[in-house]
Scaffold this active site. Structure first.
Site, PDB file in Angstrom:
ATOM      1  N   SER A 138       0.864  -1.170   0.000  1.00  0.00           N
ATOM      2  CA  SER A 138       0.000   0.000   0.000  1.00  0.00           C
ATOM      3  C   SER A 138       0.908   1.230   0.000  1.00  0.00           C
ATOM      4  O   SER A 138       1.664   1.436   0.956  1.00  0.00           O
ATOM      5  CB  SER A 138      -0.884  -0.034   1.250  1.00  0.00           C
ATOM      6  OG  SER A 138      -1.632   1.144   1.356  1.00  0.00           O
ATOM      7  N   LYS A 164      -1.191  -1.017  -4.372  1.00  0.00           N
ATOM      8  CA  LYS A 164      -2.341  -0.196  -3.971  1.00  0.00           C
ATOM      9  C   LYS A 164      -1.876   1.238  -3.822  1.00  0.00           C
ATOM     10  O   LYS A 164      -0.870   1.512  -3.157  1.00  0.00           O
ATOM     11  CB  LYS A 164      -2.899  -0.766  -2.661  1.00  0.00           C
ATOM     12  CG  LYS A 164      -3.828   0.131  -1.880  1.00  0.00           C
ATOM     13  CD  LYS A 164      -4.605  -0.682  -0.857  1.00  0.00           C
ATOM     14  CE  LYS A 164      -4.750   0.030   0.458  1.00  0.00           C
ATOM     15  NZ  LYS A 164      -5.521  -0.751   1.455  1.00  0.00           N
ATOM     16  N   LYS A 166      -2.848   5.013  -2.586  1.00  0.00           N
ATOM     17  CA  LYS A 166      -3.763   5.860  -1.825  1.00  0.00           C
ATOM     18  C   LYS A 166      -4.106   7.074  -2.688  1.00  0.00           C
ATOM     19  O   LYS A 166      -3.207   7.652  -3.313  1.00  0.00           O
ATOM     20  CB  LYS A 166      -3.096   6.308  -0.522  1.00  0.00           C
ATOM     21  CG  LYS A 166      -2.854   5.174   0.462  1.00  0.00           C
ATOM     22  CD  LYS A 166      -4.170   4.668   1.017  1.00  0.00           C
ATOM     23  CE  LYS A 166      -3.949   3.699   2.165  1.00  0.00           C
ATOM     24  NZ  LYS A 166      -5.225   3.210   2.713  1.00  0.00           N
ATOM     25  N   ASP A 192      -7.135   3.238  -3.167  1.00  0.00           N
ATOM     26  CA  ASP A 192      -7.865   3.283  -1.891  1.00  0.00           C
ATOM     27  C   ASP A 192      -8.050   4.749  -1.499  1.00  0.00           C
ATOM     28  O   ASP A 192      -7.067   5.478  -1.311  1.00  0.00           O
ATOM     29  CB  ASP A 192      -7.070   2.536  -0.810  1.00  0.00           C
ATOM     30  CG  ASP A 192      -7.797   2.466   0.532  1.00  0.00           C
ATOM     31  OD1 ASP A 192      -8.916   3.001   0.651  1.00  0.00           O
ATOM     32  OD2 ASP A 192      -7.227   1.859   1.472  1.00  0.00           O
ATOM     33  N   GLU A 217     -11.064   0.908  -3.477  1.00  0.00           N
ATOM     34  CA  GLU A 217     -11.387   0.655  -2.073  1.00  0.00           C
ATOM     35  C   GLU A 217     -11.989   1.901  -1.416  1.00  0.00           C
ATOM     36  O   GLU A 217     -11.440   3.003  -1.537  1.00  0.00           O
ATOM     37  CB  GLU A 217     -10.095   0.230  -1.360  1.00  0.00           C
ATOM     38  CG  GLU A 217     -10.260  -0.199   0.087  1.00  0.00           C
ATOM     39  CD  GLU A 217      -8.952  -0.755   0.681  1.00  0.00           C
ATOM     40  OE1 GLU A 217      -8.070  -1.178  -0.097  1.00  0.00           O
ATOM     41  OE2 GLU A 217      -8.823  -0.754   1.915  1.00  0.00           O
ATOM     42  N   ASP A 242     -13.775  -1.382   3.031  1.00  0.00           N
ATOM     43  CA  ASP A 242     -12.864  -1.513   4.173  1.00  0.00           C
ATOM     44  C   ASP A 242     -13.595  -0.925   5.391  1.00  0.00           C
ATOM     45  O   ASP A 242     -14.277  -1.658   6.130  1.00  0.00           O
ATOM     46  CB  ASP A 242     -11.557  -0.786   3.834  1.00  0.00           C
ATOM     47  CG  ASP A 242     -10.554  -0.679   4.974  1.00  0.00           C
ATOM     48  OD1 ASP A 242     -10.881  -1.052   6.102  1.00  0.00           O
ATOM     49  OD2 ASP A 242      -9.420  -0.195   4.746  1.00  0.00           O
ATOM     50  N   LYS A 266     -10.015  -6.626   7.894  1.00  0.00           N
ATOM     51  CA  LYS A 266      -9.005  -6.326   8.906  1.00  0.00           C
ATOM     52  C   LYS A 266      -9.582  -6.867  10.202  1.00  0.00           C
ATOM     53  O   LYS A 266     -10.631  -6.373  10.650  1.00  0.00           O
ATOM     54  CB  LYS A 266      -8.785  -4.820   9.041  1.00  0.00           C
ATOM     55  CG  LYS A 266      -8.136  -4.183   7.814  1.00  0.00           C
ATOM     56  CD  LYS A 266      -8.009  -2.678   7.976  1.00  0.00           C
ATOM     57  CE  LYS A 266      -7.366  -2.058   6.755  1.00  0.00           C
ATOM     58  NZ  LYS A 266      -7.429  -0.575   6.795  1.00  0.00           N
ATOM     59  N   GLY A 294      -4.257  -4.173   6.134  1.00  0.00           N
ATOM     60  CA  GLY A 294      -3.228  -3.920   7.136  1.00  0.00           C
ATOM     61  C   GLY A 294      -3.456  -2.584   7.812  1.00  0.00           C
ATOM     62  O   GLY A 294      -4.147  -1.714   7.275  1.00  0.00           O
TER      63      GLY A 294
HETATM   64  O1  OSB Z   1      -7.155   1.839   4.423  1.00  0.00           O
HETATM   65  O2  OSB Z   1      -6.027   0.065   4.382  1.00  0.00           O
HETATM   66  C1  OSB Z   1      -6.148   1.232   4.740  1.00  0.00           C
HETATM   67  C2  OSB Z   1      -2.969   2.384   6.495  1.00  0.00           C
HETATM   68  C3  OSB Z   1      -3.493   3.258   7.398  1.00  0.00           C
HETATM   69  C4  OSB Z   1      -4.847   3.466   7.424  1.00  0.00           C
HETATM   70  C5  OSB Z   1      -5.688   2.815   6.531  1.00  0.00           C
HETATM   71  C6  OSB Z   1      -5.159   1.925   5.624  1.00  0.00           C
HETATM   72  C7  OSB Z   1      -3.782   1.722   5.583  1.00  0.00           C
HETATM   73  C8  OSB Z   1      -3.114   0.876   4.633  1.00  0.00           C
HETATM   74  C9  OSB Z   1      -1.827   0.257   5.117  1.00  0.00           C
HETATM   75  O3  OSB Z   1      -3.480   0.738   3.486  1.00  0.00           O
HETATM   76  C10 OSB Z   1      -1.666  -1.148   4.753  1.00  0.00           C
HETATM   77  C11 OSB Z   1      -0.456  -1.740   5.467  1.00  0.00           C
HETATM   78  O4  OSB Z   1      -0.561  -2.033   6.671  1.00  0.00           O
HETATM   79  O5  OSB Z   1       0.570  -1.899   4.817  1.00  0.00           O
HETATM   80 MG    MG Z   2      -8.393   0.816   3.142  1.00  0.00          MG
END
Ligand code: OSB
Ligand code: MG
Length: 381
Positions: A138, A164, A166, A192, A217, A242, A266, A294
């Site tokens: 991510s 992924k 952001k 995401d 996402e 999510d 999660k 995660g």
């Molecule tokens: O939306 O999945 C998410 C990290 C912080 C807050 C939200 C998210 C995330 C990640 C991190 O996408 C994923 C990871 O732990 O590598």
């Molecule tokens: Mg997410």
């Protein structure tokens, strides 16, 4: 049979190798709430609460989880006969609303303690079937499309099976376009938004359909299921939820409403393993793929995620990057690693978590600790 004797809460601070930016905020590092659960014979396990410092992802924080565990949740479990860890979820749910991440840290710890006592790997205890799990990365929001492209190319070279990105308003279509152009058509790519958009942005988001994304996402807020369904009707890219999926009921609602076609599970967000397995099973029966998300966990939380991701319907790569992606040094040995094909091994030969916890390192990183014994609470440090 399981009976907790005491629960120790500890907060550690662990610096991320680089700050992680999502649409709702930036995290320079992690304050991490760890639990140590001990039974009456002295057997013990560590677990991790995934709540962040500030409520940028869900309403919970490290401090609300600490309070909930100390005041309501741990006292309810300590001294009580637990026939099986699968009983813990309902015990913690009764008349205590929300606080899923706090509940999960205890519930998942009970699964690991039961695995230790039965000398079973946690994966086996949960019904896991895979010896290795495919891993994605991510990538946080970067300052320019070029910087993001560099990160994405490096991640593909390292072997990650899914990239992924952001996104947020103003840093979305052009960024995704640049990365797709650089990676070519064969790399599994997704975005995401962490709830950064509303239905008013639907037309704008439809531009993402041009990039053959594996999924988009959580484009809208956690409670916007009807609007998510409206977007999904217009959009060819599958929507993955999510933040919206806080329990098995919400998973059923998503499926019934067509508000998404994939779920990121999660375990912390849904209150632990029992709820995760229930969501996994509902999705399996409906033909909905799931994958393990995660929360920038330390190696302790990662052990729980890897075990969960070994279940059969976790059919897409998870956000389960190796330790070195996050930390200069992790708090477990061996650290979590990934092979050149983007696979993380599931420890299926060793009982419990399958990694050793570096207690000395944890002690050196601890900023506060507190012990809960049944009905009395003692301050340890
Ligand atoms: O939306 O999945 C998410 C990290 C912080 C807050 C939200 C998210 C995330 C990640 C991190 O996408 C994923 C990871 O732990 O590598
Ligand atoms: Mg997410």
């Amino acid at each position: 049979m399981l009976r907790l004797g005491r629960v120790t809460l500890r907060e550690i601070q662990l610096a991320l190798k680089e700050p992680f930016r999502i649409s709702s905020g930036v995290m320079p590092g992690r304050r991490i709430l760890l639990l140590e659960l001990e039974d009456e014979t002295g057997a013990s396990v560590w677990s991790e609460c995934v709540a962040f410092t500030r409520p940028i992802y869900s309403p919970e924080t490290v401090d609300t989880a600490w309070l909930a565990i100390r005041e309501w949740l741990a006292p309810r479990l300590i001294g009580r006969e637990l026939p099986h860890p699968s009983a813990v979820h309902d015990i913690l749910e009764r008349d205590i609303r929300g606080h899923n991440m706090a509940k999960a840290a205890l519930e998942m710890g009970c699964w690991a303690l039961a695995a230790e006592l039965e000398r079973l790997p946690l994966s086996t205890m949960l019904g896991g079937t895979r010896d290795q799990v495919p891993t994605g990365i991510s990538l946080g929001i970067q300052s320019s499309p070029d910087r993001l492209v560099d990160r994405a190319l490096a991640a593909v070279a390292e072997g990650y099976r899914k990239i992924k990105l952001k996104i947020q308003p103003g840093q979305d279509v052009a960024y995704v376009h640049a990365v797709r152009a650089a990676l070519g058509p064969d790399v599994e790519l997704m975005a995401d938004a962490n709830a950064a958009y509303t239905i008013a942005d639907a037309t704008h988001l439809l531009a993402l359909d041009a990039f053959d994304l594996l999924m988009l996402e959580q484009p809208f807020g956690a409670d916007a299921l009807l609007q998510l369904a409206e977007l999904q009707r217009k959009m060819s890219t599958p929507i993955c939820l999510d933040e919206s999926i806080v329990d098995v009921t919400r998973a059923r609602d998503m499926i019934a409403l067509g508000a998404g076609r994939i779920i990121n599970i999660k375990p912390g967000r849904v209150g632990g393993f029992s709820a995760s397995i229930a969501i996994h099973d509902v999705c399996r029966d409906a033909g909905v793929p799931v994958w393990c998300g995660g929360m920038l966990e330390s190696g302790i939380g990662r052990a729980y995620n890897v075990a969960l991701a070994s279940l059969p319907n976790f059919s897409l790569p998870g956000d389960l990057s190796p330790s070195a992606r996050y930390w200069a040094r992790d708090i477990v040995t061996p650290e979590w690693t990934m092979d050149a094909n983007g696979m993380v091994r599931v420890p299926r030969e060793t009982p419990g978590l399958g990694v050793a916890v570096d207690v000395e390192m944890i002690e050196s990183l601890t900023v506060r600790a507190e012990v809960v014994h049944g009905d009395t609470t003692l301050v340890a440090t």
